[in-house]
Design a protein around this motif. Structure first.
Motif, PDB file in Angstrom:
ATOM      1  N   MET A   1       0.795  -1.135  -0.015  1.00  0.00           N
ATOM      2  CA  MET A   1      -0.398  -0.294  -0.473  1.00  0.00           C
ATOM      3  C   MET A   1       1.450   1.267   0.027  1.00  0.00           C
ATOM      4  O   MET A   1       2.242   1.014   0.362  1.00  0.00           O
ATOM      5  N   SER A   2       0.538   1.949  -0.734  1.00  0.00           N
ATOM      6  CA  SER A   2       1.268   3.289  -0.700  1.00  0.00           C
ATOM      7  C   SER A   2       0.348   4.943   0.400  1.00  0.00           C
ATOM      8  O   SER A   2      -0.648   4.858   0.063  1.00  0.00           O
ATOM      9  N   TYR A   3       0.495   5.373   0.367  1.00  0.00           N
ATOM     10  CA  TYR A   3       0.488   6.568   1.020  1.00  0.00           C
ATOM     11  C   TYR A   3       1.340   8.139   0.923  1.00  0.00           C
ATOM     12  O   TYR A   3       2.103   8.222   0.297  1.00  0.00           O
ATOM     13  N   GLY A   4       0.414   8.960   1.175  1.00  0.00           N
ATOM     14  CA  GLY A   4       0.852  10.438   0.006  1.00  0.00           C
ATOM     15  C   GLY A   4       2.381  10.758   1.059  1.00  0.00           C
ATOM     16  O   GLY A   4       2.475  11.996   0.785  1.00  0.00           O
ATOM     17  N   THR A   5       2.185  10.479   1.446  1.00  0.00           N
ATOM     18  CA  THR A   5       3.465  10.847   2.822  1.00  0.00           C
ATOM     19  C   THR A   5       5.241   9.967   2.388  1.00  0.00           C
ATOM     20  O   THR A   5       6.375   9.689   2.816  1.00  0.00           O
ATOM     21  N   ASP A   6       4.651   8.498   1.756  1.00  0.00           N
ATOM     22  CA  ASP A   6       5.892   8.250   1.032  1.00  0.00           C
ATOM     23  C   ASP A   6       6.902   8.878  -0.281  1.00  0.00           C
ATOM     24  O   ASP A   6       6.473   9.912  -0.741  1.00  0.00           O
ATOM     25  N   LEU A   7       8.103   8.904   0.651  1.00  0.00           N
ATOM     26  CA  LEU A   7       8.644   9.242   0.077  1.00  0.00           C
ATOM     27  C   LEU A   7       9.308   8.591  -2.210  1.00  0.00           C
ATOM     28  O   LEU A   7       8.294   7.409  -2.126  1.00  0.00           O
TER      29      LEU A   7
ATOM     30  N   PRO B   1      21.922  -9.038  10.438  1.00  0.00           N
ATOM     31  CA  PRO B   1      21.814  -8.715   9.094  1.00  0.00           C
ATOM     32  C   PRO B   1      20.308  -8.064   9.418  1.00  0.00           C
ATOM     33  O   PRO B   1      19.549  -7.957  10.563  1.00  0.00           O
ATOM     34  N   ARG B   2      20.337  -6.207   8.494  1.00  0.00           N
ATOM     35  CA  ARG B   2      18.916  -5.723   8.644  1.00  0.00           C
ATOM     36  C   ARG B   2      18.625  -6.227   8.364  1.00  0.00           C
ATOM     37  O   ARG B   2      18.389  -6.858   7.140  1.00  0.00           O
ATOM     38  N   GLU B   3      17.055  -6.509   8.735  1.00  0.00           N
ATOM     39  CA  GLU B   3      16.428  -6.370   8.141  1.00  0.00           C
ATOM     40  C   GLU B   3      15.278  -5.647   7.816  1.00  0.00           C
ATOM     41  O   GLU B   3      14.127  -5.908   6.130  1.00  0.00           O
ATOM     42  N   ALA B   4      15.392  -4.926   8.705  1.00  0.00           N
ATOM     43  CA  ALA B   4      14.111  -3.886   8.252  1.00  0.00           C
ATOM     44  C   ALA B   4      14.527  -3.063   6.555  1.00  0.00           C
ATOM     45  O   ALA B   4      15.492  -3.139   6.470  1.00  0.00           O
ATOM     46  N   ASN B   5      13.523  -2.380   5.896  1.00  0.00           N
ATOM     47  CA  ASN B   5      13.506  -1.801   4.474  1.00  0.00           C
ATOM     48  C   ASN B   5      12.838  -0.696   5.321  1.00  0.00           C
ATOM     49  O   ASN B   5      12.920   0.097   5.036  1.00  0.00           O
ATOM     50  N   MET B   6      14.860   0.391   4.913  1.00  0.00           N
ATOM     51  CA  MET B   6      15.333   1.445   5.463  1.00  0.00           C
ATOM     52  C   MET B   6      13.835   2.665   5.179  1.00  0.00           C
ATOM     53  O   MET B   6      14.263   3.542   5.672  1.00  0.00           O
ATOM     54  N   ARG B   7      13.771   2.368   3.879  1.00  0.00           N
ATOM     55  CA  ARG B   7      12.592   3.445   2.652  1.00  0.00           C
ATOM     56  C   ARG B   7      11.926   3.201   3.432  1.00  0.00           C
ATOM     57  O   ARG B   7      11.450   4.574   3.570  1.00  0.00           O
TER      58      ARG B   7
ATOM     59  N   GLN C   1      12.920  11.626  -4.017  1.00  0.00           N
ATOM     60  CA  GLN C   1      14.256  11.591  -3.074  1.00  0.00           C
ATOM     61  C   GLN C   1      14.333  10.950  -2.269  1.00  0.00           C
ATOM     62  O   GLN C   1      15.456  11.127  -1.139  1.00  0.00           O
ATOM     63  N   TRP C   2      14.032   9.755  -2.189  1.00  0.00           N
ATOM     64  CA  TRP C   2      14.514   8.440  -1.006  1.00  0.00           C
ATOM     65  C   TRP C   2      16.622   8.675  -2.492  1.00  0.00           C
ATOM     66  O   TRP C   2      17.216   8.591  -1.424  1.00  0.00           O
ATOM     67  N   ARG C   3      16.768   9.209  -3.344  1.00  0.00           N
ATOM     68  CA  ARG C   3      18.313   8.711  -3.910  1.00  0.00           C
ATOM     69  C   ARG C   3      18.582  10.239  -3.678  1.00  0.00           C
ATOM     70  O   ARG C   3      20.054   9.784  -3.059  1.00  0.00           O
ATOM     71  N   LEU C   4      17.912  11.388  -2.613  1.00  0.00           N
ATOM     72  CA  LEU C   4      18.197  12.198  -2.196  1.00  0.00           C
ATOM     73  C   LEU C   4      19.350  12.114  -0.505  1.00  0.00           C
ATOM     74  O   LEU C   4      19.658  12.382  -0.448  1.00  0.00           O
ATOM     75  N   ILE C   5      18.501  11.773   0.068  1.00  0.00           N
ATOM     76  CA  ILE C   5      18.353  11.035   1.367  1.00  0.00           C
ATOM     77  C   ILE C   5      18.928   9.590   1.726  1.00  0.00           C
ATOM     78  O   ILE C   5      19.914   9.607   3.339  1.00  0.00           O
ATOM     79  N   ARG C   6      19.628   8.595   0.332  1.00  0.00           N
ATOM     80  CA  ARG C   6      19.318   7.008   1.393  1.00  0.00           C
ATOM     81  C   ARG C   6      21.216   7.344   1.869  1.00  0.00           C
ATOM     82  O   ARG C   6      21.107   6.567   2.472  1.00  0.00           O
TER      83      ARG C   6
END
Length: 81
Positions: A1-7, A28-34, A11-16
């Motif tokens: 599902m997507s939300y209006g607040t999703d990057l 290992p990190r399991e969370a999707n950081m985006r 925007q993701w390229r700029l902050i990742r």
């Protein structure tokens, strides 16, 4: 599902590159950081409680933990507005 607040992709390229890398030596990190950042944006935009995050985001404790870590690292403002 997507939300209006999703990057957006742009925007993701700029902050990742500002997201700290996973710690070495542990699990290992399991969370999707985006998705974690999307969840943080959802909370600060809608003013909901961490526990009120929709369930299609990572667990609220995971999101809050990363938010707190990012705040301590100076990557996230203490007061979002």
């Amino acid at each position: 599902m997507s939300y209006g607040t999703d990057l957006t992709d742009e925007q993701w390229r700029l902050i990742r590159s500002h997201i700290p890398r996973a710690k070495q030596g542990g699990r290992p990190r399991e969370a999707n950081m985006r998705r974690v950042v999307d969840a943080i944006m959802y909370v600060v935009t809608h003013g909901c409680k961490w526990r009120g995050l929709p369930t299609d985001f990572p667990p609220w404790r995971t999101v809050y933990g990363y938010f707190a870590d990012l705040q301590k690292a100076g990557a996230m403002a203490t007061h979002p507005l």
